[in-house]
Design a protein around this motif. Structure first.
Motif, PDB file in Angstrom:
ATOM      1  N   ASP A  51       0.825  -1.215   0.000  1.00  0.00           N
ATOM      2  CA  ASP A  51       0.000   0.000   0.000  1.00  0.00           C
ATOM      3  C   ASP A  51       0.855   1.259   0.000  1.00  0.00           C
ATOM      4  O   ASP A  51       0.529   2.246  -0.670  1.00  0.00           O
ATOM      5  N   GLU A  73      -7.259  -2.339  -3.822  1.00  0.00           N
ATOM      6  CA  GLU A  73      -7.134  -0.904  -3.583  1.00  0.00           C
ATOM      7  C   GLU A  73      -5.891  -0.306  -4.240  1.00  0.00           C
ATOM      8  O   GLU A  73      -5.764   0.916  -4.371  1.00  0.00           O
ATOM      9  N   ASP A  75      -3.379   1.001  -6.997  1.00  0.00           N
ATOM     10  CA  ASP A  75      -3.476   1.568  -8.336  1.00  0.00           C
ATOM     11  C   ASP A  75      -2.691   0.669  -9.298  1.00  0.00           C
ATOM     12  O   ASP A  75      -1.484   0.493  -9.143  1.00  0.00           O
ATOM     13  N   ALA A  77      -1.510   1.162 -12.081  1.00  0.00           N
ATOM     14  CA  ALA A  77      -0.436   1.862 -12.790  1.00  0.00           C
ATOM     15  C   ALA A  77       0.878   1.848 -12.025  1.00  0.00           C
ATOM     16  O   ALA A  77       1.941   2.091 -12.611  1.00  0.00           O
ATOM     17  N   LYS A  78       0.838   1.578 -10.723  1.00  0.00           N
ATOM     18  CA  LYS A  78       2.087   1.616  -9.959  1.00  0.00           C
ATOM     19  C   LYS A  78       2.778   0.252  -9.890  1.00  0.00           C
ATOM     20  O   LYS A  78       3.798   0.118  -9.227  1.00  0.00           O
ATOM     21  N   THR A 290       7.028   8.674 -10.484  1.00  0.00           N
ATOM     22  CA  THR A 290       6.370   8.932  -9.198  1.00  0.00           C
ATOM     23  C   THR A 290       6.713  10.314  -8.680  1.00  0.00           C
ATOM     24  O   THR A 290       5.855  11.051  -8.181  1.00  0.00           O
ATOM     25  N   GLU A 293       4.812  12.970 -10.491  1.00  0.00           N
ATOM     26  CA  GLU A 293       3.440  13.068 -10.041  1.00  0.00           C
ATOM     27  C   GLU A 293       3.330  13.843  -8.733  1.00  0.00           C
ATOM     28  O   GLU A 293       2.432  14.663  -8.556  1.00  0.00           O
TER      29      GLU A 293
END
Length: 296
Positions: A51, A73, A75, A77-78, A290, A293
């Motif tokens: 997480d 939960e 994403d 994309a990660k 990352t 973002e």
């Protein structure tokens, strides 16, 4: 987690093995309440690290779907595919090693070698069955290098069958493995037929591709896909003694030059997809994304 200030500092989590799944499948966790309690603790720890990770790297493509299935939960994309490189200072083209005084054991024989752990999950009973079928083919030999919980049973089986075409070399130091491999004509990757193992890409695949050797893959799932894509391997389903026998005969009937063409394709695949340089670049790019973002 403490080092990343409980995840506040972005970190890359590289998943080498699915926990607690692999601990349960291997029998490392005991059965009953104690095992269930330990698995529950590990699940909570794994979920927390997943997480809070900025990026999750997986070494087998289908592991991505397993992680998303158990932790929806996250994403998607990660999660990125970053396979493991090998120790490139150790595993290099076998031809280079032979050029330093290490020679093939016997030019008139074809030797298929397995190097690694010898456990139930390796499914090496199929190799013993293939050796039994080929006992009359004096030019074909099998070598098993390594140790594990199934070694004694497999050796006993080979003795009971009167097989003289199988040699167990036992455990060797990691630095001696390349010279052992240089004494053979082809290498075996083997895993048993279980659903969980289909999501496994053995680390030895990268080592063999980097070593520029022909391969027989007795394996399914992600590992089989990688071997097929490499062009360096003949792949058969786990437990398929007929298929493995056919692959052994096909390789044995090839000329050394034909086997070398297969091996060279594998090395090119390693350099383009699995090398340390490629893996490092993927990790850096994922973390840069990352950071961008976060800046926005």
């Amino acid at each position: 987690m403490a080092h990343s200030r409980w995840g506040r500092t972005p970190y890359f989590l590289h998943v080498q093995d699915l926990w607690p799944d692999s601990l349960i499948e291997s029998g490392m966790f005991p059965a009953g309440r104690l095992g269930s309690a330990a698995a529950a603790v590990v699940r909570r720890i794994v979920k927390a690290t997943e997480d809070r990770a900025a990026v999750i790297g997986v070494i087998s493509p289908s592991v991505r779907e397993l992680i998303l299935g158990r932790n929806p939960e996250i994403d998607p994309a990660k999660i990125v595919y970053v396979p493991n490189p090998t120790d490139e200072s150790l595993f290099r083209p076998v031809g280079d090693i032979r050029g330093h005084g290490v020679e093939k054991a016997d030019a008139d024989l074809f030797t298929l070698m397995y190097v690694g752990a010898i456990g139930e999950v390796q499914g090496l009973d199929t190799l013993i069955e293939v050796a039994r079928r080929m006992a009359s083919r004096r030019h074909i030999r099998f070598a098993i290098v390594g140790d594990g919980i199934s070694r004694d049973r497999l050796e006993s089986s080979a003795r009971e069958l009167g097989l003289t075409n199988v040699v167990f070399h036992g455990r060797v130091a990691k630095e001696d493995v390349p010279s052992m491999m240089a004494g053979a004509d082809a290498q075996l990757v083997s895993l048993a037929a279980t659903q969980f193992l289909r999501h496994t890409t053995p680390s030895k695949i990268a080592s063999l591709l980097a070593s520029e050797v022909p391969i027989i893959g007795h394996i399914a799932g992600d590992g089989a896909t990688m071997l097929r894509d490499s062009g360096a391997a003949m792949v058969v389903e786990p437990g398929d003694a007929d298929g493995m026998s056919d692959a052994v005969l096909a390789l044995a009937n090839m000329t050394p030059a034909e086997r070398q063409l297969m091996a060279a394709r594998g090395r090119r695949y390693y350099d383009a997809n699995l090398s340390a340089q490629v893996a490092a670049g993927k990790v850096v790019e994922a973390l840069k994304g990352t950071l961008r973002e976060h800046q926005h």
